[in-house]
Design a protein around this motif. Structure first.
Motif, PDB file in Angstrom:
ATOM      1  N   ILE A  76       3.163  15.692  -6.567  1.00  0.00           N
ATOM      2  CA  ILE A  76       2.753  14.371  -7.029  1.00  0.00           C
ATOM      3  C   ILE A  76       3.961  13.445  -7.088  1.00  0.00           C
ATOM      4  O   ILE A  76       3.892  12.287  -6.704  1.00  0.00           O
ATOM      5  CB  ILE A  76       2.080  14.479  -8.411  1.00  0.00           C
ATOM      6  N   LYS A  77       5.064  13.979  -7.523  1.00  0.00           N
ATOM      7  CA  LYS A  77       6.248  13.145  -7.689  1.00  0.00           C
ATOM      8  C   LYS A  77       6.776  12.654  -6.349  1.00  0.00           C
ATOM      9  O   LYS A  77       7.261  11.541  -6.234  1.00  0.00           O
ATOM     10  CB  LYS A  77       7.313  13.967  -8.410  1.00  0.00           C
ATOM     11  N   MET A  78       6.692  13.515  -5.305  1.00  0.00           N
ATOM     12  CA  MET A  78       7.401  13.163  -4.052  1.00  0.00           C
ATOM     13  C   MET A  78       6.877  11.929  -3.320  1.00  0.00           C
ATOM     14  O   MET A  78       7.706  11.084  -2.954  1.00  0.00           O
ATOM     15  CB  MET A  78       7.383  14.355  -3.128  1.00  0.00           C
ATOM     16  N   PRO A  79       5.708  11.680  -2.976  1.00  0.00           N
ATOM     17  CA  PRO A  79       4.501  12.493  -3.070  1.00  0.00           C
ATOM     18  C   PRO A  79       4.156  13.128  -1.722  1.00  0.00           C
ATOM     19  O   PRO A  79       4.461  12.566  -0.668  1.00  0.00           O
ATOM     20  CB  PRO A  79       3.461  11.444  -3.426  1.00  0.00           C
ATOM     21  N   ILE A  80       3.517  14.273  -1.799  1.00  0.00           N
ATOM     22  CA  ILE A  80       3.037  14.944  -0.591  1.00  0.00           C
ATOM     23  C   ILE A  80       1.536  14.689  -0.482  1.00  0.00           C
ATOM     24  O   ILE A  80       0.840  14.671  -1.498  1.00  0.00           O
ATOM     25  CB  ILE A  80       3.305  16.465  -0.686  1.00  0.00           C
ATOM     26  N   PHE A  81       1.043  14.477   0.707  1.00  0.00           N
ATOM     27  CA  PHE A  81      -0.404  14.394   0.933  1.00  0.00           C
ATOM     28  C   PHE A  81      -1.053  15.650   0.377  1.00  0.00           C
ATOM     29  O   PHE A  81      -0.516  16.728   0.570  1.00  0.00           O
ATOM     30  CB  PHE A  81      -0.650  14.291   2.446  1.00  0.00           C
ATOM     31  N   PRO A  82      -2.180  15.635  -0.285  1.00  0.00           N
ATOM     32  CA  PRO A  82      -3.054  14.524  -0.684  1.00  0.00           C
ATOM     33  C   PRO A  82      -2.788  14.026  -2.096  1.00  0.00           C
ATOM     34  O   PRO A  82      -3.699  13.487  -2.699  1.00  0.00           O
ATOM     35  CB  PRO A  82      -4.419  15.167  -0.596  1.00  0.00           C
ATOM     36  N   PHE A  83      -1.576  14.212  -2.616  1.00  0.00           N
ATOM     37  CA  PHE A  83      -1.295  13.786  -3.990  1.00  0.00           C
ATOM     38  C   PHE A  83      -0.592  12.424  -4.023  1.00  0.00           C
ATOM     39  O   PHE A  83       0.054  12.068  -4.979  1.00  0.00           O
ATOM     40  CB  PHE A  83      -0.411  14.821  -4.688  1.00  0.00           C
ATOM     41  N   HIS A  84      -0.708  11.672  -2.943  1.00  0.00           N
ATOM     42  CA  HIS A  84       0.133  10.495  -2.777  1.00  0.00           C
ATOM     43  C   HIS A  84      -0.571   9.202  -3.171  1.00  0.00           C
ATOM     44  O   HIS A  84       0.037   8.144  -3.110  1.00  0.00           O
ATOM     45  CB  HIS A  84       0.496  10.371  -1.307  1.00  0.00           C
ATOM     46  N   THR A  85      -1.857   9.271  -3.582  1.00  0.00           N
ATOM     47  CA  THR A  85      -2.625   8.019  -3.627  1.00  0.00           C
ATOM     48  C   THR A  85      -2.111   7.022  -4.660  1.00  0.00           C
ATOM     49  O   THR A  85      -2.413   5.852  -4.581  1.00  0.00           O
ATOM     50  CB  THR A  85      -4.109   8.284  -3.894  1.00  0.00           C
ATOM     51  N   TRP A  86      -1.332   7.500  -5.631  1.00  0.00           N
ATOM     52  CA  TRP A  86      -0.780   6.547  -6.598  1.00  0.00           C
ATOM     53  C   TRP A  86       0.337   5.724  -5.983  1.00  0.00           C
ATOM     54  O   TRP A  86       0.623   4.609  -6.423  1.00  0.00           O
ATOM     55  CB  TRP A  86      -0.245   7.269  -7.833  1.00  0.00           C
ATOM     56  N   GLN A  87       0.986   6.258  -4.970  1.00  0.00           N
ATOM     57  CA  GLN A  87       2.299   5.748  -4.587  1.00  0.00           C
ATOM     58  C   GLN A  87       2.300   4.334  -3.988  1.00  0.00           C
ATOM     59  O   GLN A  87       3.020   3.464  -4.477  1.00  0.00           O
ATOM     60  CB  GLN A  87       2.970   6.777  -3.676  1.00  0.00           C
ATOM     61  N   PRO A  88       1.504   4.052  -2.930  1.00  0.00           N
ATOM     62  CA  PRO A  88       1.617   2.715  -2.325  1.00  0.00           C
ATOM     63  C   PRO A  88       1.321   1.586  -3.313  1.00  0.00           C
ATOM     64  O   PRO A  88       2.067   0.607  -3.366  1.00  0.00           O
ATOM     65  CB  PRO A  88       0.570   2.749  -1.206  1.00  0.00           C
ATOM     66  N   ASP A  89       0.269   1.767  -4.133  1.00  0.00           N
ATOM     67  CA  ASP A  89      -0.071   0.731  -5.109  1.00  0.00           C
ATOM     68  C   ASP A  89       1.051   0.531  -6.105  1.00  0.00           C
ATOM     69  O   ASP A  89       1.420  -0.594  -6.441  1.00  0.00           O
ATOM     70  CB  ASP A  89      -1.332   1.135  -5.885  1.00  0.00           C
ATOM     71  N   THR A  90       1.564   1.653  -6.614  1.00  0.00           N
ATOM     72  CA  THR A  90       2.601   1.545  -7.636  1.00  0.00           C
ATOM     73  C   THR A  90       3.839   0.872  -7.064  1.00  0.00           C
ATOM     74  O   THR A  90       4.427  -0.002  -7.696  1.00  0.00           O
ATOM     75  CB  THR A  90       2.954   2.937  -8.167  1.00  0.00           C
ATOM     76  N   THR A  97      -0.604   0.160  10.649  1.00  0.00           N
ATOM     77  CA  THR A  97      -1.627  -0.893  10.559  1.00  0.00           C
ATOM     78  C   THR A  97      -1.395  -1.840   9.389  1.00  0.00           C
ATOM     79  O   THR A  97      -2.212  -2.719   9.158  1.00  0.00           O
ATOM     80  CB  THR A  97      -3.008  -0.256  10.374  1.00  0.00           C
ATOM     81  N   GLN A  98      -0.297  -1.649   8.627  1.00  0.00           N
ATOM     82  CA  GLN A  98      -0.120  -2.481   7.436  1.00  0.00           C
ATOM     83  C   GLN A  98       0.240  -3.918   7.785  1.00  0.00           C
ATOM     84  O   GLN A  98       1.060  -4.174   8.661  1.00  0.00           O
ATOM     85  CB  GLN A  98       0.989  -1.908   6.545  1.00  0.00           C
ATOM     86  N   LYS A  99      -0.370  -4.833   7.033  1.00  0.00           N
ATOM     87  CA  LYS A  99      -0.008  -6.239   7.186  1.00  0.00           C
ATOM     88  C   LYS A  99       0.908  -6.669   6.056  1.00  0.00           C
ATOM     89  O   LYS A  99       1.552  -7.701   6.116  1.00  0.00           O
ATOM     90  CB  LYS A  99      -1.267  -7.098   7.167  1.00  0.00           C
ATOM     91  N   ASP A 100       0.921  -5.868   5.002  1.00  0.00           N
ATOM     92  CA  ASP A 100       1.726  -6.160   3.821  1.00  0.00           C
ATOM     93  C   ASP A 100       3.067  -5.460   3.983  1.00  0.00           C
ATOM     94  O   ASP A 100       3.144  -4.250   4.149  1.00  0.00           O
ATOM     95  CB  ASP A 100       0.963  -5.642   2.589  1.00  0.00           C
ATOM     96  N   ILE A 101       4.155  -6.218   3.924  1.00  0.00           N
ATOM     97  CA  ILE A 101       5.456  -5.658   4.270  1.00  0.00           C
ATOM     98  C   ILE A 101       5.919  -4.605   3.251  1.00  0.00           C
ATOM     99  O   ILE A 101       6.510  -3.587   3.606  1.00  0.00           O
ATOM    100  CB  ILE A 101       6.489  -6.810   4.415  1.00  0.00           C
ATOM    101  N   LYS A 102       5.592  -4.819   1.980  1.00  0.00           N
ATOM    102  CA  LYS A 102       6.026  -3.858   0.970  1.00  0.00           C
ATOM    103  C   LYS A 102       5.244  -2.549   1.096  1.00  0.00           C
ATOM    104  O   LYS A 102       5.798  -1.452   0.924  1.00  0.00           O
ATOM    105  CB  LYS A 102       5.839  -4.466  -0.424  1.00  0.00           C
ATOM    106  N   LYS A 103       3.946  -2.679   1.402  1.00  0.00           N
ATOM    107  CA  LYS A 103       3.129  -1.480   1.588  1.00  0.00           C
ATOM    108  C   LYS A 103       3.620  -0.695   2.789  1.00  0.00           C
ATOM    109  O   LYS A 103       3.606   0.543   2.795  1.00  0.00           O
ATOM    110  CB  LYS A 103       1.658  -1.870   1.784  1.00  0.00           C
ATOM    111  N   LEU A 104       4.023  -1.407   3.815  1.00  0.00           N
ATOM    112  CA  LEU A 104       4.509  -0.738   5.023  1.00  0.00           C
ATOM    113  C   LEU A 104       5.695   0.173   4.680  1.00  0.00           C
ATOM    114  O   LEU A 104       5.742   1.337   5.072  1.00  0.00           O
ATOM    115  CB  LEU A 104       4.928  -1.790   6.054  1.00  0.00           C
ATOM    116  N   ILE A 105       6.627  -0.377   3.910  1.00  0.00           N
ATOM    117  CA  ILE A 105       7.783   0.434   3.522  1.00  0.00           C
ATOM    118  C   ILE A 105       7.348   1.594   2.632  1.00  0.00           C
ATOM    119  O   ILE A 105       7.857   2.712   2.745  1.00  0.00           O
ATOM    120  CB  ILE A 105       8.836  -0.427   2.798  1.00  0.00           C
ATOM    121  N   ALA A 106       6.375   1.323   1.744  1.00  0.00           N
ATOM    122  CA  ALA A 106       5.892   2.385   0.865  1.00  0.00           C
ATOM    123  C   ALA A 106       5.342   3.554   1.681  1.00  0.00           C
ATOM    124  O   ALA A 106       5.664   4.712   1.425  1.00  0.00           O
ATOM    125  CB  ALA A 106       4.830   1.837  -0.083  1.00  0.00           C
TER     126      ALA A 106
END
Lengths: 459, 484
Positions: free
Chosen positions: B213-227, B287-296
């Motif tokens: 969860i901390k790293m995150p590894i798939f499928p525990f990653h869903t918190w990461q891009p939003d955060t 496919t990201q249009k949001d630059i910060k999400k892309l880096i995430a």
């Protein structure tokens, strides 16, 4: 022992002070008296006590530790009462007196060595509490709380008494050591009546500590009673209930764990889930605390389910942590209610700006209740988990983890409201007594979290 | 020098920030620089052999067998350098911004630094756990108080995720503690245990979930891009630059050596999850249009490669992970700082709204390019040596896994360079025409990062040397235990 006498006399002295209208002397006299009782209790530490009054009571280290904890909690709560009682009643002396009587019962409950004393202590405490719950005479909710509490309390006492009678019937004694010997002497062939007695006593005790499914009185009583009384009930009284429960089962019924453990295990799991899931849906802070106190009863039951060498320590640490955090929570609730008029989560909005001190201590309290490291609550949970795992209750711990996660949601609701939501309200002021109690409780909550050895060394 | 000074100095700095409200950022920077200085003093006394050095050990909660035991070996040394080196940069990056209540913000950052340092040096499982949570609380408040519009919901999710993971780890720690002969939490006692494969199997998951969860590894990653997106830039830097390394470090130190049989049983699954993470995150980043999400998302892909390399469990993999943790930290902080500059000047995160910035801000364009090349692992930049070692490690384990992981690195280059093209090149528009070039502290931070990117890229040997003996020691220890 001496502390019991001091508190009983103190209660009567305070009553007379009220009679002679010495209003300003009430609090100082009560506090000084309680500090005296505390010192006397501590002096009996490690004194190698033997059972006194024909084996009725035993002031061992267990009794001293829990007496100390309950007296300290009572002092903290009474310090909050300075202005509180004046506002809701004109007969302030009665409050102090009845609380002191309840404390007398509690001291008996943590030091009994005979089932009759358990019953007497429990009743002294309960009757005082029925009055305290209904002390706002003209308030509908307060009356409802008192009536509910009385009916349910009397009902549960019936169970307890019936259980005591059956145990007496098979072991021919009320004395704890005689009953323990009775169990040890008969590896097989214990009277079936004895088992029924255990079950009934267990139900009675579960009523008193508010464990599900015997918890239905708790939310209404906690919500309806004056907030300070609720604070007293959910900290001091709960601690005493657990101490009495633990003492009984650790001394007498430990060898029969195979019989009662599965039932208690189920009660524990139900308590955890009922408390937590219902707390999740509350919008009223006080009601949330009431349900969360049910779930904390669930965690504290771990120590009895997994009865072992560390149980006493675990209950003591957990009860200390929980009492400190609850006192903070109720004290902040009183301040917020006085100045915003409500006790919902919304009333805490923007507290971080309006009064950073209150917000900070309440954050410490919520983190402690949620069991986050570096607070006392974590150490308490850690002790409970360790105790339970020693008996390989892995599934119980996994369910407890699920519950701890649910707990985060509602404890953090308050933190979110305080820091991340804004409200157009003026600043909140705090009085000196409140600052003192809140400060002391918060400092100890953190201190116990960082360096728990100061109280874990005791046992 | 005493290790305790290093561990607790940031707390002193944190307090100083609170007391010194008017000069909070300066105080924080000075404190972070002193901590860095302390770490460098430790480094100068450090012998790069497999031993643990600067060990402090005293009773903390004796009834439960808990000691305050911490020490530094080569692996910890890298992590300490990472933490102490990046925090000053992160603080410096916030110098030009205004925050409400800055003293609390900087105090929390320094508080977190203390927790991180404890995690990276702890040799007692209880201490490790406490540090682990002590780092979580401040970052929660940093992200939730100073974050974006949707911060409350997003951070709740983040907190719940990480806290659940760590509770399972706590269960594992207490269970292991009860199995040790002396009933303590000492790491060597954990290493010495010989539990049966079944027990190790479920213990593996207790720890793995927390770390994944901390790293995150798939499928525990869903918190990461939003955060990452909702957090303030300094928070994102702390999360991506340092905090996620806690998970990677945990795998190296507390997962594989403690439950080697469990690791062997689930090795394949762990590697597959890591590689799915690389592929999945790369596709989404595309496919990201949001630059910060892309880096995430690109960060998830990079971390996936690191964890695949570690789970392959050979010297190249772990060494690659060590140096790549450092590099990823440097690069990701650089990228998030670049993005913060862009967002701050343009007030948008949409890539499509940008373009042509290089024309009006040439210095900025150069810094961006260097960091970008480091991220896509061009030879002679820092990313290259790490990814090379990691791919080599995965290749030794399984050729197909390496092929898929390698392909996604090409993808990574594609989407990163395309992002660069869309943002920096092309036609200026109304919004970007007034883009001001970097100045002052921005130049300072970016030049330090660019210098690190190139220096480590050209001459990575000193860093590899620090951890080499410790990594070899740890791998041999696990192999001996498995052979036994």
């Amino acid at each position: 022992m001496n502390s019991l006498i001091v508190i009983s006399i103190l209660a009567i002295v305070v009553l007379y002070l009220g009679l002679y209208k010495a209003k300003n002397a009430l609090l100082p006299v009560t506090i000084i008296g309680l500090i005296g009782a505390l010192v006397l209790a501590i002096m009996e530490w490690n004194s190698g006590a033997t059972a006194i009054f024909s084996g009725m009571m035993l002031f061992d280290n267990f009794a001293v530790a829990f007496s100390g904890l309950t007296i300290v909690s009572t002092i903290l709560i009474l310090l909050l009462s300075k202005t509180y009682f004046d506002k809701i009643s004109s007969n302030v002396a009665e409050y102090y007196t009845i609380i002191l009587f309840a404390l007398t019962g509690i001291i008996v409950m943590v030091s009994y060595h005979n089932l009759t004393m358990l019953f007497v202590g429990l009743e002294i405490m309960s009757v005082s509490l029925y009055i305290l719950a209904g002390i706002k005479k003209r308030d509908f909710a307060s009356n409802e709380a008192a009536l509910k509490y009385f009916l349910m309390g009397a009902f549960s006492t019936g169970f307890l008494l019936f259980g005591i009678a059956l145990i007496y019937g098979s072991s021919h004694s009320f004395d704890l050591s005689v009953i323990a010997q009775y169990v040890i002497d008969r590896p097989t062939g214990i009277d079936p009546m004895f088992y029924v007695g255990i079950a009934l006593m267990m139900v009675g005790m579960c009523f008193k500590i508010g464990a599900a499914p015997f918890h239905f009185w708790t939310p209404d009583v906690y919500e309806g009673s004056p907030t300070l009384i609720t604070a007293f009930m959910s900290t001091v009284v709960k601690t005493a209930g657990f101490a009495a429960f633990l003492r009984l089962f650790a001394i007498c019924f430990a060898p029969l764990a195979e019989f009662w453990m599965p039932a208690l295990l189920i009660i524990t799991v139900i308590t955890l889930f009922v408390g937590n899931i219902t707390a999740l849906y509350q919008t009223n802070f006080k009601r949330m605390l009431a349900f969360s106190s049910i779930s904390h009863a669930g965690y504290m039951l771990f120590a009895i389910v997994a009865l072992g060498t560390t149980s006493v320590n675990a209950v003591f640490v957990y009860a200390s942590a929980y009492s400190l955090a609850s006192i903070i929570a109720f004290a902040v609730l009183i301040m917020v209610k006085e100045q915003t008029g409500g006790e919902n989560f919304d009333n805490f909005n923007g507290l971080g700006k309006r009064n950073p001190f209150l917000a900070f201590v309440l954050t410490v309290a919520m983190l402690s209740l949620a069991g986050i490291p570096l607070t006392a609550g974590f150490v308490g949970k850690f002790f409970m988990f360790s105790t339970a795992l020693q008996q390989y209750h892995i599934w119980l711990i996994i369910l407890a983890i699920v519950n701890a996660i649910i707990g985060i949601f509602y404890y953090f609701k308050v933190i979110v409201a305080m820091y991340f939501k804004d409200a157009e309200r003026k600043e909140l002021s705090t009085s000196g007594y409140y600052t003192f109690v809140l400060g002391v409780s918060a400092v100890f909550s953190i201190l116990l979290g960082v360096y728990p050895s100061i109280i874990t060394d005791l046992f | 020098m005493n290790l305790l000074i290093l561990l607790f100095f940031p707390l002193v700095g944190s307090l100083a920030c609170l007391l010194n409200k008017n000069y909070a950022k300066q105080t924080a920077l000075i404190s972070a620089l002193i901590t860095l200085g302390l770490a460098i003093v430790l480094l100068s006394d450090f012998n790069a052999d497999a031993s643990r050095q600067f060990v402090v050990d005293f009773a903390w909660i004796p009834q439960l067998g808990i000691n305050f035991k911490a020490g530094i070996d080569g692996i910890s040394m890298i992590m300490v350098l990472l933490t102490t080196g990046l925090v000053p940069l992160i603080i410096l990056s916030g110098f030009n911004r205004t925050f409400k209540n800055p003293s609390a913000l900087f105090a929390l950052i320094l508080f977190m630094q203390s927790g991180l340092l404890i995690v990276f040096t702890a040799l007692d499982a209880f201490l490790f756990y406490v540090g682990w949570e002590a780092a979580l609380i401040p970052i929660y408040f940093i992200c939730a108080i100073w974050g974006g519009a949707d911060r409350i919901r997003v951070n709740m999710k983040f907190f719940i995720y990480t806290f659940s993971g760590s509770l399972f780890m706590l269960l594992g720690i207490i269970f292991l503690h009860l199995q040790t002969p002396a009933n303590n939490y000492d790491i060597d006692a954990f290493y010495a245990l010989n539990l049966d494969a079944n027990t190790q199997g479920w213990l593996f998951w207790c720890f793995f979930i927390a770390f994944a969860i901390k790293m995150p590894i798939f499928p525990f990653h869903t918190w990461q891009p939003d955060t990452y997106t909702e957090a303030p830039t300094m928070g994102t830097m702390l999360l991506a630059g340092i905090m996620l390394k806690m998970g990677i470090y945990g795998v190296i130190r507390w997962l594989i050596p403690v439950v080697p049989l469990g690791f062997i049983e689930w090795k394949q699954v762990a590697i597959i999850l890591s590689i799915i993470g690389i592929v999945y995150a790369s596709i989404i980043a595309f496919t990201q249009k949001d630059i910060k999400k892309l880096i995430a998302y690109s960060s998830i892909a990079h971390v996936g490669l690191i964890s695949a390399g570690i789970f392959a469990w050979n010297v190249e993999g772990v060494q690659g992970a060590m140096i790549q943790m450092l590099n990823h930290g440097i690069n990701v902080i650089g990228l998030f700082f670049i993005i913060d500059i862009i967002i701050n000047r343009l007030n948008t995160r949409e890539i499509s709204a940008m373009g042509g910035i290089a024309k009006v801000a040439p210095q900025f364009a150069i810094a961006f390019l260097i960091i970008l090349l480091g991220t896509v692992a061009l030879p002679l930049t820092n990313g290259f040596i790490g990814e090379f070692l990691l791919l080599n490690a995965v290749y030794q384990y399984q050729i197909w896994a390496a092929a898929i992981a390698g392909l996604t690195i090409i993808f990574g280059a594609v989407y990163m360079l395309r992002m660069y093209k869309n943002v920096m090149q092309g036609q200026l528009n109304e919004l970007t025409a007034s883009f001001k070039d970097i100045k002052g502290t921005e130049i300072l931070v970016l030049s330090i990062i660019c210098a690190l990117v190139i220096v480590i890229g050209v001459y990575p040997k000193p860093i590899l040397h620090i951890s080499e003996a410790a990594v070899n020691g740890l791998i041999n220890q696990v192999n001996n235990k498995l052979a036994f």
